[in-house]
Motif scaffolding. Structure first.
Motif, PDB file in Angstrom:
ATOM      1  N   ALA A  96       0.833  -1.198   0.000  1.00 46.84           N
ATOM      2  CA  ALA A  96       0.000   0.000   0.000  1.00 46.84           C
ATOM      3  C   ALA A  96       0.871   1.253   0.000  1.00 46.84           C
ATOM      4  O   ALA A  96       0.518   2.266  -0.589  1.00 46.84           O
ATOM      5  CB  ALA A  96      -0.927   0.000   1.209  1.00 46.84           C
TER       6      ALA A  96
ATOM      7  N   GLU B 186      -3.327  -0.210   6.699  1.00 52.69           N
ATOM      8  CA  GLU B 186      -4.047  -1.474   6.575  1.00 52.69           C
ATOM      9  C   GLU B 186      -3.275  -2.489   5.750  1.00 52.69           C
ATOM     10  O   GLU B 186      -3.343  -3.694   5.997  1.00 52.69           O
ATOM     11  CB  GLU B 186      -5.427  -1.235   5.965  1.00 52.69           C
TER      12      GLU B 186
ATOM     13  N   ASP C  92      -4.576  -5.885   7.574  1.00 54.51           N
ATOM     14  CA  ASP C  92      -5.371  -6.757   6.715  1.00 54.51           C
ATOM     15  C   ASP C  92      -4.977  -8.220   6.857  1.00 54.51           C
ATOM     16  O   ASP C  92      -5.708  -9.110   6.422  1.00 54.51           O
ATOM     17  CB  ASP C  92      -5.217  -6.355   5.248  1.00 54.51           C
TER      18      ASP C  92
ATOM     19  N   ASN D 253      -9.094   7.073  -4.339  1.00 55.22           N
ATOM     20  CA  ASN D 253      -9.106   5.615  -4.361  1.00 55.22           C
ATOM     21  C   ASN D 253      -8.530   5.056  -5.655  1.00 55.22           C
ATOM     22  O   ASN D 253      -9.158   4.244  -6.347  1.00 55.22           O
ATOM     23  CB  ASN D 253     -10.523   5.091  -4.150  1.00 55.22           C
TER      24      ASN D 253
ATOM     25  N   ARG E  19      -6.540   4.894  -1.265  1.00 50.65           N
ATOM     26  CA  ARG E  19      -6.589   3.454  -1.454  1.00 50.65           C
ATOM     27  C   ARG E  19      -5.738   3.130  -2.670  1.00 50.65           C
ATOM     28  O   ARG E  19      -5.564   3.943  -3.555  1.00 50.65           O
ATOM     29  CB  ARG E  19      -8.024   2.963  -1.680  1.00 50.65           C
TER      30      ARG E  19
ATOM     31  N   GLU F 101      -5.684   7.923   6.170  1.00 51.52           N
ATOM     32  CA  GLU F 101      -5.362   6.499   6.130  1.00 51.52           C
ATOM     33  C   GLU F 101      -4.785   6.104   4.765  1.00 51.52           C
ATOM     34  O   GLU F 101      -5.115   6.695   3.739  1.00 51.52           O
ATOM     35  CB  GLU F 101      -6.612   5.664   6.408  1.00 51.52           C
TER      36      GLU F 101
ATOM     37  N   ARG G  68      -4.870   2.744   2.651  1.00 54.78           N
ATOM     38  CA  ARG G  68      -5.595   1.488   2.703  1.00 54.78           C
ATOM     39  C   ARG G  68      -5.428   0.679   1.416  1.00 54.78           C
ATOM     40  O   ARG G  68      -5.153   1.233   0.354  1.00 54.78           O
ATOM     41  CB  ARG G  68      -7.091   1.739   2.913  1.00 54.78           C
ATOM     42  N   SER G  69      -5.667  -0.610   1.533  1.00 56.68           N
ATOM     43  CA  SER G  69      -5.848  -1.447   0.361  1.00 56.68           C
ATOM     44  C   SER G  69      -7.259  -1.206  -0.165  1.00 56.68           C
ATOM     45  O   SER G  69      -8.080  -0.572   0.481  1.00 56.68           O
ATOM     46  CB  SER G  69      -5.662  -2.920   0.729  1.00 56.68           C
TER      47      SER G  69
ATOM     48  N   SER H   4     -11.090  -1.920  -1.001  1.00 58.79           N
ATOM     49  CA  SER H   4     -12.064  -2.430  -0.044  1.00 58.79           C
ATOM     50  C   SER H   4     -12.484  -3.867  -0.311  1.00 58.79           C
ATOM     51  O   SER H   4     -12.919  -4.571   0.601  1.00 58.79           O
ATOM     52  CB  SER H   4     -13.307  -1.534  -0.044  1.00 58.79           C
TER      53      SER H   4
ATOM     54  N   ASP I 119      -7.311  -7.610  -0.255  1.00 61.02           N
ATOM     55  CA  ASP I 119      -6.123  -7.082   0.400  1.00 61.02           C
ATOM     56  C   ASP I 119      -5.121  -6.563  -0.626  1.00 61.02           C
ATOM     57  O   ASP I 119      -3.980  -6.289  -0.304  1.00 61.02           O
ATOM     58  CB  ASP I 119      -5.463  -8.151   1.287  1.00 61.02           C
TER      59      ASP I 119
ATOM     60  N   THR J  25      -3.681  -3.993  -3.818  1.00 59.37           N
ATOM     61  CA  THR J  25      -3.600  -2.560  -4.063  1.00 59.37           C
ATOM     62  C   THR J  25      -3.692  -2.310  -5.562  1.00 59.37           C
ATOM     63  O   THR J  25      -4.769  -2.420  -6.133  1.00 59.37           O
ATOM     64  CB  THR J  25      -2.312  -1.995  -3.441  1.00 59.37           C
TER      65      THR J  25
END
Length: 328
Positions: free
Chosen positions: A38, A54, A73, A249, A267, A281, A283-284, A286, A289, A291
């Protein structure tokens, strides 16, 4: 507490890069790494504004942290050259690591604070040595990739439309390898990325859309609310990127940039020169897991030393990170 610039920046300041083996020998593949990590910060990373990531994280220089953990994750470890881990740091973790993450921690130097993660941890493995973290190879790989993508001509069918409220990007069929390139002019990049508009994507199945941004605005305010896994924004010439409070994202590649986001979140995969002032954040996507979900395997990146301008930029990023933290 001591702060040091990354090993890449140190070498750049001296006017050369540490000796390196070919990228193929180091086992580094950009698509694989971006689909697993990520965060990839080629230099230093200050993550004191967030307590966790995450997904997995790679930092080539120092990672400054307070009670930080990565990979909540629960994804498996990933090989980075000769080392394998979910949190891989080339130099020192300046601060502490707490429980909450998973996988293994690999540190080229040492952890200066407490390590209460309970995870398998390897310290002192070194950088740019056999069995160590391949800091220079990672920097060469991603700066070379970004530069190569940035020099590619746009492909037929790749286009955008819209206004300050909503923008739509279309990939078209791409080239024979399914790679679509859209080059934004400075004017278009400023209009799109400086607005608070929502960015939407129509990407053909099996196509990877790369949006090249040579001149980025001072602040990126545009938002991506839905996961765009096969889209990559390539800020190939940016030395500074500031993202606002909007969600973003989709993946970004900015290997020469000092990145900060005081309140926003991302993301996908974030590849930056250094990371500072990150409060949002990382994150990966949603639904898994993973990217970055695109494929850049058709892009040939030679294992060559960084050019002189890139050396100077990376050296400046390392020095800037030190100055910022000392002034904080």
């Amino acid at each position: 507490m001591r702060f040091r610039s990354s090993r890449v920046a140190q070498a750049a300041a001296a006017g050369f890069l540490l000796s390196t083996s070919p990228l193929s020998a180091a086992g580094l593949d950009a698509t694989t790494l971006m689909s697993r990590f990520a965060l990839i910060s080629l230099g230093d990373a200050d993550v004191t504004g967030v307590n966790h990531i995450e997904g997995r994280a790679y930092v080539g220089g120092d990672m400054t942290a307070t009670g930080f953990y990565a990979n909540s994750d629960g994804s498996p470890d990933v090989a980075v050259g000769d080392v394998t881990g979910s949190l891989v740091v080339g130099n020192d973790i300046v601060g502490s690591v707490q429980s909450g993450g998973s996988g293994s921690i690999v540190v080229g130097g040492s952890i200066t604070g407490a390590n209460s993660s309970g995870l398998p941890t390897s310290e002192g493995v070194g950088a740019d040595v056999p069995g160590g973290v391949p800091v220079t190879d990672m920097a060469n790989l991603f700066t070379g990739l970004s530069s190569t993508l940035g020099g590619m001509a746009g492909t037929a069918g790749a286009a955008f439309s819209g206004d300050m409220n909503s923008w739509t990007f279309t990939s078209g069929a791409g080239d024979a390898d399914g790679l679509a390139i859209l080059n934004l002019s400075a004017v278009d990049a400023n209009s799109i990325l400086s607005s608070n508009g929502l960015m939407n994507f129509n990407v053909d199945a099996g196509v990877t859309l790369v949006i090249n941004v040579e001149t980025a605005p001072a602040n990126v305010s545009a938002k991506v609310n839905t996961d765009a896994e096969s889209v990559l924004f390539n800020f190939h010439a940016a030395t500074s990127l500031v993202f606002g409070s909007q969600a973003f994202n989709t993946s970004l590649l900015a290997p020469l940039a000092d990145f900060s986001s005081p309140s926003g979140g991302t993301r996908g995969s974030m590849v930056v020169g250094s990371l500072a002032d990150m409060a949002g954040e990382i994150r990966s996507f949603s639904n898994s897991d993973s990217t970055f979900g695109g494929d850049l395997s058709s892009v040939s990146v030679s294992a060559v030393p960084l050019p002189a301008p890139a050396l100077l930029l990376l050296a400046g990023l390392g020095a800037l990170g030190v100055v910022r933290r000392r002034a904080a």
